[in-house]
Design an enzyme around this catalytic site. Structure first.
Site, PDB file in Angstrom:
ATOM      1  N   ARG A  30       0.830  -1.209   0.000  1.00  0.00           N
ATOM      2  CA  ARG A  30       0.000   0.000   0.000  1.00  0.00           C
ATOM      3  C   ARG A  30       0.863   1.257   0.000  1.00  0.00           C
ATOM      4  O   ARG A  30       1.873   1.327   0.706  1.00  0.00           O
ATOM      5  CB  ARG A  30      -0.934   0.002   1.220  1.00  0.00           C
ATOM      6  CG  ARG A  30      -1.931  -1.123   1.158  1.00  0.00           C
ATOM      7  CD  ARG A  30      -3.157  -0.927   2.019  1.00  0.00           C
ATOM      8  NE  ARG A  30      -3.901  -2.187   2.005  1.00  0.00           N
ATOM      9  CZ  ARG A  30      -4.688  -2.592   1.022  1.00  0.00           C
ATOM     10  NH1 ARG A  30      -4.881  -1.810  -0.031  1.00  0.00           N
ATOM     11  NH2 ARG A  30      -5.293  -3.761   1.084  1.00  0.00           N
ATOM     12  N   ASP A  31       0.427   2.230  -0.818  1.00  0.00           N
ATOM     13  CA  ASP A  31       1.112   3.519  -0.837  1.00  0.00           C
ATOM     14  C   ASP A  31       0.963   4.174   0.532  1.00  0.00           C
ATOM     15  O   ASP A  31      -0.107   4.150   1.146  1.00  0.00           O
ATOM     16  CB  ASP A  31       0.523   4.417  -1.934  1.00  0.00           C
ATOM     17  CG  ASP A  31       1.431   5.592  -2.258  1.00  0.00           C
ATOM     18  OD1 ASP A  31       1.987   5.613  -3.374  1.00  0.00           O
ATOM     19  OD2 ASP A  31       1.587   6.487  -1.392  1.00  0.00           O
ATOM     20  N   ILE A  32       2.057   4.763   1.014  1.00  0.00           N
ATOM     21  CA  ILE A  32       2.063   5.364   2.346  1.00  0.00           C
ATOM     22  C   ILE A  32       1.194   6.624   2.399  1.00  0.00           C
ATOM     23  O   ILE A  32       0.777   7.038   3.478  1.00  0.00           O
ATOM     24  CB  ILE A  32       3.527   5.670   2.761  1.00  0.00           C
ATOM     25  CG1 ILE A  32       3.655   5.739   4.269  1.00  0.00           C
ATOM     26  CG2 ILE A  32       4.054   6.918   2.075  1.00  0.00           C
ATOM     27  CD1 ILE A  32       5.098   5.725   4.752  1.00  0.00           C
ATOM     28  N   ASN A  86       4.308   7.105 -13.293  1.00  0.00           N
ATOM     29  CA  ASN A  86       4.960   8.404 -13.434  1.00  0.00           C
ATOM     30  C   ASN A  86       6.381   8.145 -13.921  1.00  0.00           C
ATOM     31  O   ASN A  86       7.101   7.329 -13.334  1.00  0.00           O
ATOM     32  CB  ASN A  86       4.984   9.137 -12.092  1.00  0.00           C
ATOM     33  CG  ASN A  86       3.594   9.513 -11.622  1.00  0.00           C
ATOM     34  OD1 ASN A  86       2.711   9.760 -12.423  1.00  0.00           O
ATOM     35  ND2 ASN A  86       3.387   9.535 -10.321  1.00  0.00           N
ATOM     36  N   VAL A  95      10.426   8.116  -6.891  1.00  0.00           N
ATOM     37  CA  VAL A  95      11.192   6.911  -6.551  1.00  0.00           C
ATOM     38  C   VAL A  95      11.600   6.267  -7.872  1.00  0.00           C
ATOM     39  O   VAL A  95      10.737   5.891  -8.680  1.00  0.00           O
ATOM     40  CB  VAL A  95      10.369   5.927  -5.700  1.00  0.00           C
ATOM     41  CG1 VAL A  95      11.198   4.677  -5.391  1.00  0.00           C
ATOM     42  CG2 VAL A  95       9.911   6.595  -4.396  1.00  0.00           C
ATOM     43  N   HIS A  99       7.615   1.334 -10.826  1.00  0.00           N
ATOM     44  CA  HIS A  99       6.432   0.966 -10.029  1.00  0.00           C
ATOM     45  C   HIS A  99       5.185   1.453 -10.733  1.00  0.00           C
ATOM     46  O   HIS A  99       5.165   2.543 -11.306  1.00  0.00           O
ATOM     47  CB  HIS A  99       6.505   1.534  -8.612  1.00  0.00           C
ATOM     48  CG  HIS A  99       6.674   3.028  -8.562  1.00  0.00           C
ATOM     49  ND1 HIS A  99       7.886   3.642  -8.757  1.00  0.00           N
ATOM     50  CD2 HIS A  99       5.777   4.030  -8.365  1.00  0.00           C
ATOM     51  CE1 HIS A  99       7.751   4.951  -8.663  1.00  0.00           C
ATOM     52  NE2 HIS A  99       6.465   5.222  -8.441  1.00  0.00           N
ATOM     53  N   HIS A 101       1.238   2.462 -10.070  1.00  0.00           N
ATOM     54  CA  HIS A 101       0.228   2.795  -9.052  1.00  0.00           C
ATOM     55  C   HIS A 101      -1.085   2.136  -9.473  1.00  0.00           C
ATOM     56  O   HIS A 101      -1.608   2.438 -10.556  1.00  0.00           O
ATOM     57  CB  HIS A 101      -0.014   4.299  -8.999  1.00  0.00           C
ATOM     58  CG  HIS A 101       1.158   5.132  -8.557  1.00  0.00           C
ATOM     59  ND1 HIS A 101       1.232   5.720  -7.320  1.00  0.00           N
ATOM     60  CD2 HIS A 101       2.289   5.491  -9.220  1.00  0.00           C
ATOM     61  CE1 HIS A 101       2.364   6.414  -7.223  1.00  0.00           C
ATOM     62  NE2 HIS A 101       3.017   6.291  -8.359  1.00  0.00           N
TER      63      HIS A 101
HETATM   64  P1  AMP Z   1       6.068   8.255  -7.688  1.00  0.00           P
HETATM   65  O1  AMP Z   1       5.824   9.665  -7.195  1.00  0.00           O
HETATM   66  O2  AMP Z   1       5.282   7.876  -8.885  1.00  0.00           O
HETATM   67  O3  AMP Z   1       7.554   7.987  -7.819  1.00  0.00           O
HETATM   68  O4  AMP Z   1       5.506   7.313  -6.550  1.00  0.00           O
HETATM   69  C1  AMP Z   1       6.176   7.064  -5.358  1.00  0.00           C
HETATM   70  C2  AMP Z   1       5.124   6.715  -4.349  1.00  0.00           C
HETATM   71  O5  AMP Z   1       5.767   6.074  -3.255  1.00  0.00           O
HETATM   72  C3  AMP Z   1       4.376   7.913  -3.758  1.00  0.00           C
HETATM   73  O6  AMP Z   1       2.978   7.805  -4.061  1.00  0.00           O
HETATM   74  C4  AMP Z   1       4.638   7.819  -2.249  1.00  0.00           C
HETATM   75  O7  AMP Z   1       3.517   8.154  -1.471  1.00  0.00           O
HETATM   76  C5  AMP Z   1       5.033   6.368  -2.092  1.00  0.00           C
HETATM   77  N1  AMP Z   1       5.891   6.056  -0.968  1.00  0.00           N
HETATM   78  C6  AMP Z   1       6.990   6.747  -0.550  1.00  0.00           C
HETATM   79  N2  AMP Z   1       7.556   6.124   0.499  1.00  0.00           N
HETATM   80  C7  AMP Z   1       6.805   5.011   0.741  1.00  0.00           C
HETATM   81  C8  AMP Z   1       6.875   3.964   1.703  1.00  0.00           C
HETATM   82  N3  AMP Z   1       7.853   3.912   2.646  1.00  0.00           N
HETATM   83  N4  AMP Z   1       5.929   2.996   1.670  1.00  0.00           N
HETATM   84  C9  AMP Z   1       4.941   3.037   0.745  1.00  0.00           C
HETATM   85  N5  AMP Z   1       4.825   3.986  -0.188  1.00  0.00           N
HETATM   86  C10 AMP Z   1       5.746   4.969  -0.192  1.00  0.00           C
END
Ligand code: AMP
Ligand code: ZN
Length: 112
Positions: A30-32, A86, A95, A99, A101
């Site tokens: 799950r996204d944080i 993204n 990140v 990945h 979403h």
């Molecule tokens: P992006 O902006 O497309 O690179 O997506 C990165 C996603 O990672 C964002 O939606 C963040 O909320 C999510 N995220 C960052 N750190 C964590 C974490 N420790 N656990 C879960 N999701 C995370």
């Protein structure tokens, strides 16, 4: 595994995450900071900086991500979902481990 990669650390279990699915090729958690009722990140186990790099280096992992996304959506939101990658900082990528979403539920505020 890439040094200093958040999602490599999550895949390795060094950083905790709420995992919803995993297999030999992918991990989903799950996204944080969820942006929808269902907001799950599906990542390949091996490091690639973005989805196109992953498609070139490990296409079987990208295919496994698609199957995982559907399985999660089937379980959580009636099989209907957006799957967003993204790509590049200017598009919101923060990140740099590929990945997708998986977004499901009320998407009325969604961009596309
Ligand atoms: P992006 O902006 O497309 O690179 O997506 C990165 C996603 O990672 C964002 O939606 C963040 O909320 C999510 N995220 C960052 N750190 C964590 C974490 N420790 N656990 C879960 N999701 C995370
Ligand atoms: Zn990584």
């Amino acid at each position: 595994m890439s040094d200093d990669c958040l999602f490599c650390s999550i895949v390795a279990g060094d950083i905790p995450a709420e995992r919803v699915l995993e297999n030999d090729l992918v991990v989903a958690f799950r996204d944080i900071a969820p942006k929808a009722a269902t907001h799950v990140l599906v990542v390949p186990r091996t490091h690639a900086p973005d989805v196109a790099a992953l498609a070139a280096s490990a296409p079987e992992q990208l295919a496994a991500m698609a199957l995982a996304a559907q399985e999660i959506a089937d379980a959580e939101c009636g099989g209907e979902y957006k799957w967003i990658f993204n790509t590049g900082a200017g598009a919101g990528q923060t990140v740099f481990h590929a990945h997708g979403h998986v977004l499901g539920g009320d998407l009325s505020g969604s961009l596309v």
